[in-house]
Design a protein around this motif. Structure first.
Motif: not given
Ligand code: PDD
Length: 283
Positions: A85-112
């Motif tokens: 038996e095993a456990s599969l973990y999958l995580e998708i984040t909005r990706g890396a971008h210098p810290r600011a609450h608003g979403f990174p501008p389109p095209g500047t990062t891709s999801p992790t």
């Protein structure tokens, strides 16, 4: 052990995420946990459907399910004992971008995108036979609990409170009714009628919950999806948890009050049925 990170299979030690990752900075990401029974991914399609709902809810692009399944199979093949038996973990984040609450501008990062598969020990027979002790805690989580976000601090704190009290886990209570546990849904059985909280913004709609409802129907057990109070839970014949790794786990006590049947026939039947279903795995 190999893990998958952003398109590559790499040794776990080399898998590093940026300090600017929004999952790390803001909990800006979603996840899934899938139970692997001897190479077979339990209810993969249902997990993928929920993942896509979570991604859409936080405005992330749809995931490539075929690619995720291909990677999942590679990771399972890489296990030392792929037939366990095993456990599969999958995580998708909005990706890396210098810290600011608003979403990174389109095209500047891709999801992790991170995925790993690790062995898990089956739940001990003894634990199922004895049931687990629970406490109740106020459900002070946000009003979008249905999104499977990595922002799980209230769940973490509730679990820790349960452990500090010598319990296995905590049952959340909101406006006088039981919502769910910290990483599982909660069912009660009264006169062979199964009851669990209805789908709403205030519970995570568990895949195991859905499967258990189907198994109950196949067993001609009546199901009642109306909210119930702590008093009703304590007075029930049986109380149990459902979850991907929790499976169907009987509860023996709540805040020190003993449940009538700490490992009752309905929970044990449904656990058997769940295990039977796991062995039909399609993926
Ligand atoms: N948790 N409720 C919450 C809050 C959960 O985190 C989970 C699952 C469930 C049960 O859902 P499912 O049957 O789809 O696993 C209910 C996973 C396993 C976790 O966080 O590890």
């Amino acid at each position: 052990m190999q893990v998958y990170l952003n398109g590559r299979l790499i040794p776990e030690e080399q898998a590093v995420v940026s300090i600017d990752d929004r999952g790390f900075l803001f909990g800006d990401g979603v996840y899934e946990v899938v139970h692997v029974y001897g190479r077979s991914l339990f209810e993969w399609d249902l997990h993928m459907a929920r993942l896509q709902r979570s991604l859409a809810a936080i405005k992330l692009p749809t995931a490539d399910q075929d690619e995720l399944l291909r990677v999942a199979r590679l990771l399972i093949d890489d296990l030392a004992s792929p037939d366990g038996e095993a456990s599969l973990y999958l995580e998708i984040t909005r990706g890396a971008h210098p810290r600011a609450h608003g979403f990174p501008p389109p095209g500047t990062t891709s999801p992790t995108i991170l995925m790993w598969v690790r062995p898990v020990a089956p739940i001990a027979q003894e634990t199922v036979q004895q049931g687990v002790p629970m406490i109740t805690v106020a459900d002070d989580r946000w009003a979008k609990v249905w999104i499977k976000t990595v922002g799980l601090l209230p769940n973490v704190l509730a679990k820790e409170k349960a452990h500090a009290a010598g319990a296995f886990d905590a049952v959340f209570v909101r406006d006088g009714v039981v919502t769910e546990a910290t990483s599982a849904n909660v069912f009660i059985v009264q006169n062979r009628v199964l009851r669990t909280a209805p789908s709403s913004n205030y519970i995570l709609s568990g895949i195991t919950r859905q499967v258990v409802l189907e198994l109950a129907e196949a067993r001609k057990l009546a199901v009642d999806l109306t909210p119930f109070s702590v008093e009703e839970m304590v007075a029930a014949d049986e109380v149990f948890l459902t979850g991907t790794l929790t499976e169907v786990l009987p509860i023996r006590s709540i805040d020190g009050h003993q449940v009538k049947e700490p490992s009752g026939p309905v929970a044990r039947q449904l656990l058997n049925d769940l295990h039977d279903r796991a062995s039909w795995g399609k993926h």
